[in-house]
Design a protein around this motif. Structure first.
Motif, PDB file in Angstrom:
ATOM      1  N   SER A   1       0.818  -1.212   0.000  1.00  0.00           N
ATOM      2  CA  SER A   1       0.000   0.000   0.000  1.00  0.00           C
ATOM      3  C   SER A   1       0.853   1.263   0.000  1.00  0.00           C
ATOM      4  CB  SER A   1      -0.931   0.004   1.211  1.00  0.00           C
ATOM      5  OG  SER A   1      -0.178   0.030   2.418  1.00  0.00           O
ATOM      6  N   LEU A   2       2.111   1.165   0.472  1.00  0.00           N
ATOM      7  CA  LEU A   2       3.003   2.324   0.448  1.00  0.00           C
ATOM      8  C   LEU A   2       3.286   2.773  -0.980  1.00  0.00           C
ATOM      9  CD1 LEU A   2       5.601   1.279   3.211  1.00  0.00           C
ATOM     10  CD2 LEU A   2       3.684   2.889   3.409  1.00  0.00           C
ATOM     11  N   ALA A   3       3.238   1.825  -1.905  1.00  0.00           N
ATOM     12  CA  ALA A   3       3.464   2.159  -3.313  1.00  0.00           C
ATOM     13  C   ALA A   3       2.157   2.451  -4.037  1.00  0.00           C
ATOM     14  CB  ALA A   3       4.197   1.005  -4.010  1.00  0.00           C
ATOM     15  N   GLY A   4       1.057   2.490  -3.284  1.00  0.00           N
ATOM     16  CA  GLY A   4      -0.229   2.775  -3.894  1.00  0.00           C
ATOM     17  C   GLY A   4      -0.860   1.583  -4.572  1.00  0.00           C
ATOM     18  N   ILE A   5      -0.423   0.362  -4.224  1.00  0.00           N
ATOM     19  CA  ILE A   5      -0.920  -0.858  -4.859  1.00  0.00           C
ATOM     20  C   ILE A   5      -1.706  -1.662  -3.847  1.00  0.00           C
ATOM     21  CG2 ILE A   5      -0.282  -2.916  -6.149  1.00  0.00           C
ATOM     22  CD1 ILE A   5       0.311  -0.293  -7.569  1.00  0.00           C
ATOM     23  N   ASP A   6      -2.890  -2.144  -4.258  1.00  0.00           N
ATOM     24  CA  ASP A   6      -3.744  -2.945  -3.384  1.00  0.00           C
ATOM     25  C   ASP A   6      -3.558  -4.415  -3.721  1.00  0.00           C
ATOM     26  OD1 ASP A   6      -5.670  -3.989  -1.759  1.00  0.00           O
ATOM     27  OD2 ASP A   6      -7.343  -3.452  -3.079  1.00  0.00           O
ATOM     28  N   VAL A   7      -2.977  -5.175  -2.789  1.00  0.00           N
ATOM     29  CA  VAL A   7      -2.821  -6.616  -2.976  1.00  0.00           C
ATOM     30  C   VAL A   7      -3.582  -7.388  -1.920  1.00  0.00           C
ATOM     31  CG1 VAL A   7      -0.554  -6.370  -4.035  1.00  0.00           C
ATOM     32  CG2 VAL A   7      -0.707  -6.712  -1.574  1.00  0.00           C
ATOM     33  N   SER A   8      -4.481  -6.704  -1.226  1.00  0.00           N
ATOM     34  CA  SER A   8      -5.156  -7.352  -0.105  1.00  0.00           C
ATOM     35  C   SER A   8      -6.355  -8.183  -0.521  1.00  0.00           C
ATOM     36  CB  SER A   8      -5.630  -6.284   0.898  1.00  0.00           C
ATOM     37  OG  SER A   8      -6.522  -5.384   0.270  1.00  0.00           O
ATOM     38  N   GLY A   9      -6.933  -7.894  -1.645  1.00  0.00           N
ATOM     39  CA  GLY A   9      -8.129  -8.631  -2.024  1.00  0.00           C
ATOM     40  C   GLY A   9      -8.375  -8.595  -3.496  1.00  0.00           C
ATOM     41  N   GLY A  10      -9.099  -9.578  -3.996  1.00  0.00           N
ATOM     42  CA  GLY A  10      -9.370  -9.684  -5.419  1.00  0.00           C
ATOM     43  C   GLY A  10     -10.642  -8.957  -5.787  1.00  0.00           C
ATOM     44  N   GLY A  11     -10.961  -9.023  -7.080  1.00  0.00           N
ATOM     45  CA  GLY A  11     -12.131  -8.344  -7.592  1.00  0.00           C
ATOM     46  C   GLY A  11     -13.344  -9.243  -7.570  1.00  0.00           C
ATOM     47  N   GLY A  12     -14.502  -8.615  -7.651  1.00  0.00           N
ATOM     48  CA  GLY A  12     -15.739  -9.345  -7.869  1.00  0.00           C
ATOM     49  C   GLY A  12     -16.257 -10.103  -6.678  1.00  0.00           C
TER      50      GLY A  12
ATOM     51  N   LYS B   1     -13.114 -12.455 -11.532  1.00  0.00           N
ATOM     52  CA  LYS B   1     -12.515 -12.659 -10.212  1.00  0.00           C
ATOM     53  C   LYS B   1     -11.119 -12.070 -10.106  1.00  0.00           C
ATOM     54  CE  LYS B   1     -13.412 -15.170  -7.172  1.00  0.00           C
ATOM     55  NZ  LYS B   1     -13.895 -14.918  -5.788  1.00  0.00           N
ATOM     56  N   THR B   2     -10.367 -12.095 -11.195  1.00  0.00           N
ATOM     57  CA  THR B   2      -8.966 -11.689 -11.157  1.00  0.00           C
ATOM     58  C   THR B   2      -8.712 -10.339 -11.824  1.00  0.00           C
ATOM     59  OG1 THR B   2      -8.518 -12.894 -13.226  1.00  0.00           O
ATOM     60  CG2 THR B   2      -8.227 -14.095 -11.164  1.00  0.00           C
ATOM     61  N   LYS B   3      -9.769  -9.659 -12.257  1.00  0.00           N
ATOM     62  CA  LYS B   3      -9.590  -8.427 -13.026  1.00  0.00           C
ATOM     63  C   LYS B   3      -8.842  -7.353 -12.237  1.00  0.00           C
ATOM     64  CE  LYS B   3     -12.171  -5.035 -15.733  1.00  0.00           C
ATOM     65  NZ  LYS B   3     -13.521  -4.609 -16.201  1.00  0.00           N
ATOM     66  N   LYS B   4      -9.233  -7.137 -10.991  1.00  0.00           N
ATOM     67  CA  LYS B   4      -8.610  -6.086 -10.183  1.00  0.00           C
ATOM     68  C   LYS B   4      -7.142  -6.401  -9.909  1.00  0.00           C
ATOM     69  CE  LYS B   4      -9.272  -3.495  -5.892  1.00  0.00           C
ATOM     70  NZ  LYS B   4     -10.102  -3.367  -4.668  1.00  0.00           N
ATOM     71  N   GLN B   5      -6.871  -7.650  -9.542  1.00  0.00           N
ATOM     72  CA  GLN B   5      -5.493  -8.013  -9.250  1.00  0.00           C
ATOM     73  C   GLN B   5      -4.642  -8.011 -10.513  1.00  0.00           C
ATOM     74  OE1 GLN B   5      -4.859  -8.331  -6.016  1.00  0.00           O
ATOM     75  NE2 GLN B   5      -2.690  -8.320  -6.528  1.00  0.00           N
ATOM     76  N   LEU B   6      -5.228  -8.365 -11.642  1.00  0.00           N
ATOM     77  CA  LEU B   6      -4.504  -8.330 -12.912  1.00  0.00           C
ATOM     78  C   LEU B   6      -4.138  -6.895 -13.286  1.00  0.00           C
ATOM     79  CD1 LEU B   6      -3.472 -10.045 -15.273  1.00  0.00           C
ATOM     80  CD2 LEU B   6      -5.681  -9.711 -16.387  1.00  0.00           C
ATOM     81  N   GLN B   7      -5.009  -5.950 -12.988  1.00  0.00           N
ATOM     82  CA  GLN B   7      -4.690  -4.539 -13.219  1.00  0.00           C
ATOM     83  C   GLN B   7      -3.518  -4.104 -12.343  1.00  0.00           C
ATOM     84  OE1 GLN B   7      -8.434  -2.604 -12.434  1.00  0.00           O
ATOM     85  NE2 GLN B   7      -9.184  -2.886 -14.536  1.00  0.00           N
ATOM     86  N   ASN B   8      -3.496  -4.561 -11.103  1.00  0.00           N
ATOM     87  CA  ASN B   8      -2.361  -4.234 -10.221  1.00  0.00           C
ATOM     88  C   ASN B   8      -1.049  -4.751 -10.784  1.00  0.00           C
ATOM     89  OD1 ASN B   8      -4.067  -2.987  -8.400  1.00  0.00           O
ATOM     90  ND2 ASN B   8      -4.252  -4.769  -7.071  1.00  0.00           N
TER      91      ASN B   8
END
Length: 360
Positions: free
Chosen positions: A87-98, A228-235
């Motif tokens: 999150s310090l780099a502005g990236i959300d890896v805590s949860g997936g999409g959908g 399901k993976t769209k948000k994490q794939l964008q990250n």
């Protein structure tokens, strides 16, 4: 005047005896009435038997294509300890999409108009030739013959981009989708405790049932995984671009250090000003190295989370020719027809007797 309890009890028992006697009498009367109509009941039963036999002969068999697969998903919170770093780099890896596409909601996707229409507009190989599933469905249901009298439907086609279809094409697709969803498609979990999903497709055309089952499973499952993976794939995509950009800057800084050293190979140690360009380049290299290392670390964490959030969909059984056939046998159809005829005849006779008695 005093009432004798014994006489009251005798009177009550007498009333019950009379009621029971009347009931037995009525049953005997009704039985005799049905016996008088025995010929009519038997003839109606035979008519039902013949109807069931004719129905079983002329009704086309219905084929059943079964596709079963297992759906396994990772639980949330797999990389919670690393979420703060990312999150310090502005990236959300805590949860997936959908979140709406979690668990059993995949069953509802199979019933959606969008998924069924996409499957109908997909192409499959029939007898060695490519053909759209919707054209195959129209063909074996003889819909073209029903449309011959309508000039707007006679030469209708479903080729081209679905987004450019007109109102008439869309209305036909919607009608076919409703029909398939109601009578040809069934999606369920045989055991609620397990993650096994069964997709059943019923059709008069064996090849259509097989290809439709395969295509709708591929269409829905691909959409489900992508969502399901769209948000994490964008990250992952964003981090990869940042890593490539910082790496390019780092390479330029390294080249700059070498260029600064080459510009004054025999610099006078007493002149500090000559060392400034080289020191600036070295600071740029150190800064870029630190940033690049942090981004690469976050990128790897994001890739791990992407793999964890990607649902595992493994096929168990796929449709294989020849398919199972759902057909009502001649003997069973005859027996059911005879029983239905007898039941209807008895009901009709009973209603007629009651109505006649009420009128009289």
């Amino acid at each position: 005047m005093e009432t004798n309890p014994h006489n009251s009890t005798v009177s009550s028992q007498s009333a019950n005896d009379i009621s029971l006697a009347d009931l037995v009498k009525k049953i005997k009367s009704f039985t005799q009435y049905l016996r008088s109509k025995l010929l009519l009941i038997v003839l109606t039963g035979l008519l039902g038997l013949i109807s069931g036999l004719v129905y079983s002969i002329f009704k086309k068999p219905e084929y059943r294509a079964v596709y079963t697969f297992v759906l396994e998903e990772e639980e949330k919170g797999g990389l919670g300890q690393y979420a703060g770093l990312a999150s310090l780099a502005g990236i959300d890896v805590s949860g997936g999409g959908g979140g709406i596409f979690h668990g059993d909601n995949i069953l509802e996707l199979y019933k959606s108009r969008n998924m069924i229409s996409k499957t109908l507009l997909s192409t499959a190989i029939f007898n060695g030739k490519p053909q759209k599933l919707i054209d195959r469905y129209i063909e074996f249901n003889n819909l073209r013959k029903k449309w011959e009298d309508k000039s707007t439907l006679k030469n209708i086609s479903f080729n081209g981009n679905p987004d450019s279809f007109n109102r008439l094409q869309d209305s036909i697709i919607i009608d076919l989708t409703k029909t398939i969803n109601k009578s040809a498609l069934n999606v369920d979990k045989p055991d609620k405790k397990l993650s096994i999903i069964e997709v059943d497709v019923f059709s008069k055309d064996e090849l259509f049932a097989k290809e439709f089952a395969n295509n709708i499973v591929n269409t829905v499952n691909s959409f489900y995984v992508l969502t399901k993976t769209k948000k994490q794939l964008q990250n992952v995509t964003i981090l990869q671009k940042q890593a490539d950009s910082v790496k390019s800057i780092l390479n330029s800084s390294i080249v700059g250090v070498a260029s600064a050293a080459d510009a004054s190979p025999n610099a006078n140690p007493a002149l500090s000003i000559l060392r400034v360009p080289s020191q600036r380049r070295q600071i740029d290299v150190q800064t870029s190295t630190a940033v690049y290392a942090e981004i690469v670390k976050n990128l790897e964490l994001s890739k791990i989370q992407l793999r964890k959030e990607t649902p595992l969909i493994q096929a168990i059984d796929t449709p294989v020719l020849p398919l199972m056939v759902n057909k009502l046998g001649k003997i069973k159809a005859s027996i059911l027809g005879f029983m239905a005829g007898v039941f209807l005849a008895c009901m009709g006779a009973t209603v007629r007797k009651i109505s006649t008695k009420i009128i009289n």
